[in-house]
Design a protein around this motif. Sequence first.
Motif, short mmCIF file in Angstrom:
data_model
loop_
_atom_site.label_atom_id
_atom_site.label_comp_id
_atom_site.label_asym_id
_atom_site.label_seq_id
_atom_site.Cartn_x
_atom_site.Cartn_y
_atom_site.Cartn_z
N SER A 119 -23.67 -10.20 -26.68
CA SER A 119 -25.02 -10.62 -27.07
C SER A 119 -26.07 -9.56 -26.75
O SER A 119 -27.15 -9.57 -27.36
CB SER A 119 -25.39 -11.93 -26.36
OG SER A 119 -25.45 -11.76 -24.96
N ARG A 132 -29.38 -11.01 -18.90
CA ARG A 132 -29.32 -12.34 -19.53
C ARG A 132 -28.03 -12.55 -20.30
O ARG A 132 -27.61 -13.69 -20.53
CB ARG A 132 -30.52 -12.54 -20.47
CG ARG A 132 -31.79 -12.90 -19.78
CD ARG A 132 -31.71 -14.24 -19.04
NE ARG A 132 -31.75 -15.42 -19.93
CZ ARG A 132 -30.80 -16.30 -20.08
NH1 ARG A 132 -29.66 -16.18 -19.44
NH2 ARG A 132 -30.94 -17.34 -20.87
N GLY A 133 -27.36 -11.48 -20.70
CA GLY A 133 -26.09 -11.63 -21.42
C GLY A 133 -24.91 -11.07 -20.65
O GLY A 133 -23.86 -10.81 -21.24
N TYR A 135 -21.71 -10.36 -18.18
CA TYR A 135 -20.49 -10.97 -17.63
C TYR A 135 -19.59 -9.86 -17.10
O TYR A 135 -19.38 -8.83 -17.75
CB TYR A 135 -19.71 -11.75 -18.68
CG TYR A 135 -18.33 -12.13 -18.20
CD1 TYR A 135 -18.16 -13.13 -17.24
CD2 TYR A 135 -17.20 -11.47 -18.66
CE1 TYR A 135 -16.90 -13.46 -16.75
CE2 TYR A 135 -15.93 -11.79 -18.18
CZ TYR A 135 -15.80 -12.78 -17.23
OH TYR A 135 -14.55 -13.09 -16.74
N PHE A 330 -17.71 -17.79 -15.95
CA PHE A 330 -18.88 -17.42 -15.17
C PHE A 330 -18.79 -18.00 -13.76
O PHE A 330 -19.16 -17.34 -12.79
CB PHE A 330 -20.15 -17.90 -15.87
CG PHE A 330 -20.31 -17.38 -17.27
CD1 PHE A 330 -20.52 -16.03 -17.50
CD2 PHE A 330 -20.22 -18.24 -18.36
CE1 PHE A 330 -20.65 -15.54 -18.79
CE2 PHE A 330 -20.35 -17.75 -19.65
CZ PHE A 330 -20.57 -16.40 -19.87
N ARG A 384 -26.05 -18.40 -16.90
CA ARG A 384 -25.21 -18.65 -18.08
C ARG A 384 -24.22 -19.79 -17.81
O ARG A 384 -23.94 -20.60 -18.71
CB ARG A 384 -24.46 -17.38 -18.48
CG ARG A 384 -25.34 -16.26 -19.00
CD ARG A 384 -24.53 -15.09 -19.49
NE ARG A 384 -23.90 -15.36 -20.77
CZ ARG A 384 -23.06 -14.52 -21.40
NH1 ARG A 384 -22.74 -13.37 -20.82
NH2 ARG A 384 -22.53 -14.85 -22.56
N GLU A 387 -26.22 -23.04 -18.02
CA GLU A 387 -26.56 -23.34 -19.41
C GLU A 387 -25.35 -23.88 -20.16
O GLU A 387 -25.45 -24.86 -20.92
CB GLU A 387 -27.11 -22.10 -20.10
CG GLU A 387 -28.50 -21.68 -19.59
CD GLU A 387 -28.93 -20.34 -20.11
OE1 GLU A 387 -30.14 -20.05 -20.04
OE2 GLU A 387 -28.07 -19.55 -20.56
N ALA A 388 -24.19 -23.25 -19.95
CA ALA A 388 -22.97 -23.71 -20.63
C ALA A 388 -22.57 -25.11 -20.16
O ALA A 388 -22.15 -25.96 -20.96
CB ALA A 388 -21.84 -22.72 -20.40
N ARG A 402 -30.55 -26.03 -13.55
CA ARG A 402 -30.70 -24.91 -14.47
C ARG A 402 -32.15 -24.46 -14.52
O ARG A 402 -32.46 -23.25 -14.42
CB ARG A 402 -30.24 -25.32 -15.87
CG ARG A 402 -30.47 -24.25 -16.95
CD ARG A 402 -30.48 -24.89 -18.32
NE ARG A 402 -31.55 -25.89 -18.44
CZ ARG A 402 -31.59 -26.83 -19.37
NH1 ARG A 402 -30.62 -26.92 -20.27
NH2 ARG A 402 -32.59 -27.70 -19.41
#
Length: 451
Positions: A119, A132-133, A135, A330, A384, A387-388, A402
């Motif tokens: 992303s 923010r993206g 991993y 994550f 993340r 959020e998931a 969150r």
Amino acid sequence: MRVGDDITELVGPIGRISAFPTVDELNGFADALSAAHPDRISSTEIGRSRGGDPIREVRVGAGRQHILVFGNPHPNEPIGMATIRHLLGRMAEDDALTLGATWHFVLCVDPDGTRLNESWFAGPHTRTGVARGFYRPPAVEQPEWCFPTVWRGHPVGVPMPETKALMTLIDRTRPALIASLHNAEFGGGFFYTTGGDPEYWSALTERLVAADVPIYHGQPDAPGARTVAQGVFELPRFDTMADRLTAQGVDAVAALGGGGCRDYAARYGTAILVCELPLWVDPRIGDGSAGDRVLGDLLDATAADFRALAEVAADVLGRVSDRLSGRSPFERSVRALIAGLPGLATSRQTVPGRHRIATRGEIFVGQYDWTAMLRLRLGGMLLRMLEAECRRDGSPVLAMERDRFAAVFAGWCADVEQNAPGVPIPLERLVRIQAEAMMLAAIRLRHGLAI
């Protein structure tokens, strides 16, 4: 032999690069090359990832000596995929560029993890945008650090499917050289080698100077690594790293996972070259003038920051633990980081020379390279995960946590963007450094020089 001129010509022009290739884009590029040059390019599936993605080796050249290139061994480090794309395109057009060797490009060592980073590949390439993206898998899920080896009489390292694919390729080719392409977020550039001489080491760091990327002046991130030249370290074996960590009171196997490609390929006398490059730089990193803090106090403060970060993240997990699926990559990474931060803190406090005055560069690195990097990495993955899990569960408890943690993470990001956003390095410069470093090693290999 005018090595500098040869390398510049071999690597050739590199146009502006605005985005890193994704897994699918690099696979598509290799397929198109194979179709256009079936007599020169061949692609082989050497294994499958845990998620079922093919691990692909693309071969070019037909020389006696074999060179392996690992792309994206850590999935948050995609410079190498852009480098592979460039070199493959060049070598497909001109056999002379293979330098009499057979090259095996592993397009992406960890496609599953890479897809979780894609992303941010197209930008914005800011520290916040990447965080923010972000991993990165825990050590036991990093294919390049799961090779089987023996330490103190006990086997360590449980090879993942991706690692087994690399093992198969190494055993089949018995390579003279493995080039592993890495990058960091922030700082200076440096290299790991397993041999060479002062001429080789200075030629490597000249690639950094020519691209206007600062040479890293700090301690190596591999425990027990020996400095052979400024910006060049000897890549240690697993036992060296494990012994050093154990002496610091750290669980070495948990921290390292297993052996590296050096441990596994040693049976074939394989040389290793690791290219470590930053995405952003800051001139304050290299400031060698005296600061206003004693080094020991700085290291203690950094260690305290690490422990506090672990506590913040552990508190978040504790408040939502009964709502988590337990299947999130994550979550596994966050828990591994939380478990590893106390040991990392301890290692900071065992650095020698604690009574001297720290340089301004060391003070800046302590706050905005190490501490900020870990906050952004851990915070990005934790957010993340939340959020998931919210998308999966819809629980008000998860949503509340969150939102609460998102505000904390936003504060960490704002601090970095205000005080240490870094100057982004044009991606084409980073590709050139990695490509030139590999071609330098290949030239020396061809001439029988030490690498």
